[in-house]
Design a protein around this motif. Structure first.
Motif, PDB file in Angstrom:
ATOM      1  N   SER A   1       1.107   4.261  -3.092  1.00  0.00           N
ATOM      2  CA  SER A   1       0.910   5.493  -2.691  1.00  0.00           C
ATOM      3  C   SER A   1       1.854   6.353  -2.891  1.00  0.00           C
ATOM      4  O   SER A   1       1.665   7.372  -3.681  1.00  0.00           O
ATOM      5  CB  SER A   1       0.424   5.586  -1.138  1.00  0.00           C
TER       6      SER A   1
ATOM      7  N   ASP B   1       0.717  -1.358   0.018  1.00  0.00           N
ATOM      8  CA  ASP B   1      -0.103  -0.044  -0.045  1.00  0.00           C
ATOM      9  C   ASP B   1       0.766   1.164   0.114  1.00  0.00           C
ATOM     10  O   ASP B   1       0.507   2.183  -0.862  1.00  0.00           O
ATOM     11  CB  ASP B   1      -1.131   0.283   1.324  1.00  0.00           C
ATOM     12  N   SER B   2       1.700   1.205   0.817  1.00  0.00           N
ATOM     13  CA  SER B   2       2.867   2.422   0.773  1.00  0.00           C
ATOM     14  C   SER B   2       3.533   2.396  -0.453  1.00  0.00           C
ATOM     15  O   SER B   2       3.823   3.958  -0.995  1.00  0.00           O
ATOM     16  CB  SER B   2       3.667   2.335   2.075  1.00  0.00           C
TER      17      SER B   2
ATOM     18  N   GLN C   1      -6.709  -7.085  -4.066  1.00  0.00           N
ATOM     19  CA  GLN C   1      -8.095  -6.407  -4.403  1.00  0.00           C
ATOM     20  C   GLN C   1      -9.098  -7.236  -4.890  1.00  0.00           C
ATOM     21  O   GLN C   1     -10.110  -7.364  -4.888  1.00  0.00           O
ATOM     22  CB  GLN C   1      -7.919  -5.283  -5.477  1.00  0.00           C
TER      23      GLN C   1
END
Length: 399
Positions: A238, A234-235, A261
């Motif tokens: 982003s 996730d990081s 997902q």
């Protein structure tokens, strides 16, 4: 009257009316079987998805520009090879990152032709996607650097163009550019294959520099990568989107997708389906419980004379209450046991047919047994109480 004697009496009464007993249990059987089967199949489905994720890699991701109605803004957001190199240097958590450009074109060989998605990428693609090579090999780093005119095709394309013949070493024409076949990829069965689009999953892979020569374009459609650790996913996504927006002078113009997902979507679908079938099962259990209560009330009416006789010879209210309550409980629990067996059998059969791991849920089986006992107690208490409160003289006069 002891509990053992009351249980014997309940079993004798139920055996006396076998057909009615079986029909009464049917609602409980169907409801319990549905709960067990749905939970077990759902768990097996989730496990199958996790297996597919492990094949692909739970730390994979894809970065691509968002679609935009504004042409200028869309052109500004087009990815480049420099973007790929910048992200590699800026994000140490990234294990692999490579460009991928895709275009639809015709391939021709020996007067045979077929259309496919031509993918321009690097030599790391097969390893990133965990693709198996059925024949030959994937192109090397040296061939990528030298922009050699080599191509790796998938199995469906090999069957179409070469049939039973050996495609290795053969020359195919892509947009009038000759490329030598050096490998055939096995069919992609991983969850990550959904990122590819095209007719009948027909794909051909060439070095990115060769792709730019074929299509006279230097655009990069997407960046595919993997992190060292799943927790960094996730990081990294982003940060990558933020860096790309800064480099291209855009605002929120990049999107990302990852295998996690898929699991979230599958979980939502599974939860919805489980809830729907669970509701149907609950209704079936409710109907089964009402059926038990109705049959027990009929039984009380049929056995009114017997109840009066037993009370006349000294049976107490709690004895009558216990026997009729035990009959209801035996009906419900027996139906629950049959339902568990039917549910487990159905789930294991479905898992075998779908090639899913059979995962039985202990809490679902415990719920089934507990619920069966509760149904017997709840729906059997009122008829048993009615039987226990009959006056002996009135009961003996009943015809």
């Amino acid at each position: 009257m002891s509990l053992y004697e009351a249980l014997r009496g309940a079993l004798f009464s139920l055996r006396t009316n076998k057909l009615r007993t079986g029909l009464t249990m049917l609602g409980i059987v169907i409801g319990i079987a549905a709960v067990i089967a749905v939970v077990t199949i759902g768990l097996g489905g989730k496990a199958a998805i996790m297996q597919e994720m492990e094949k692909s890699g739970v730390n994979l991701f894809v970065l691509y520009p968002k679609s935009s109605a504004q042409t200028a803004q869309s052109e500004n957001s087009v990815l480049t090879l420099q973007d790929c190199e910048t992200l590699k240097r800026s994000l140490p958590q990234v294990k692999t990152l490579l460009p991928a450009s895709v275009n639809y074109a015709a391939l021709e060989v020996n007067q045979k032709d077929s259309s496919a998605m031509i993918v321009g990428t690097t030599s790391e693609f097969a390893g990133l996607r965990s693709r198996d090579v059925a024949l030959g090999r994937f192109f090397s780093g040296e061939e990528y650097d030298a922009e050699r005119r080599v191509v790796v095709i998938d199995q469906s394309l090999a069957d179409t163009l070469f049939g039973a013949g050996n495609p290795l070493g053969q020359q195919v024409m892509i947009q009038n550019v000759p490329c030598r076949v050096i490998g055939v990829l096995a069919k992609d069965t991983s969850a990550f294959s959904q990122f590819e689009v095209g007719p009948q999953n027909s794909y051909a892979y060439v070095p990115w520099g060769t792709w730019t020569d074929i299509f006279q374009s230097t655009r990069v459609d997407q960046l595919e990568g993997a992190t060292y650790q799943e927790s960094d996913l996730d990081s990294v996504i982003s940060s990558a989107k933020r860096i790309l927006n800064v480099r291209h002078g855009t605002t929120d113009q990049y999107e990302a997708y990852n295998v996690q997902q898929l699991v979230q979507s599958a979980d939502k679908i599974t939860q919805i389906l489980t809830s729907i079938v669970g509701l149907v099962a609950a209704i079936s259990l409710l109907v089964g419980g009402i059926g038990i209560m109705n049959i027990m009330l009929v039984s009380v009416t049929e056995r009114t004379h017997e109840i009066g006789l037993r009370k006349a010879v000294g049976a107490k209210e709690r004895d009558i209450l216990l026997q009729f309550l035990l009959e209801a409980i035996v009906l419900a629990v027996t139906g629950g046991i049959v339902g568990i067996a039917l549910g487990v059998g159905s789930a294991l059969t479905a898992a075998n047919l779908l090639n899913w791991p059979p995962l039985l849920s202990g809490w679902a089986i415990l719920f089934a047994v507990t619920f069966s006992l509760a149904v017997g107690l709840f729906f059997g208490y009122y008829p048993a109480l009615q039987a226990a409160k009959l006056e002996p003289i009135t009961a003996l006069r009943y015809e």
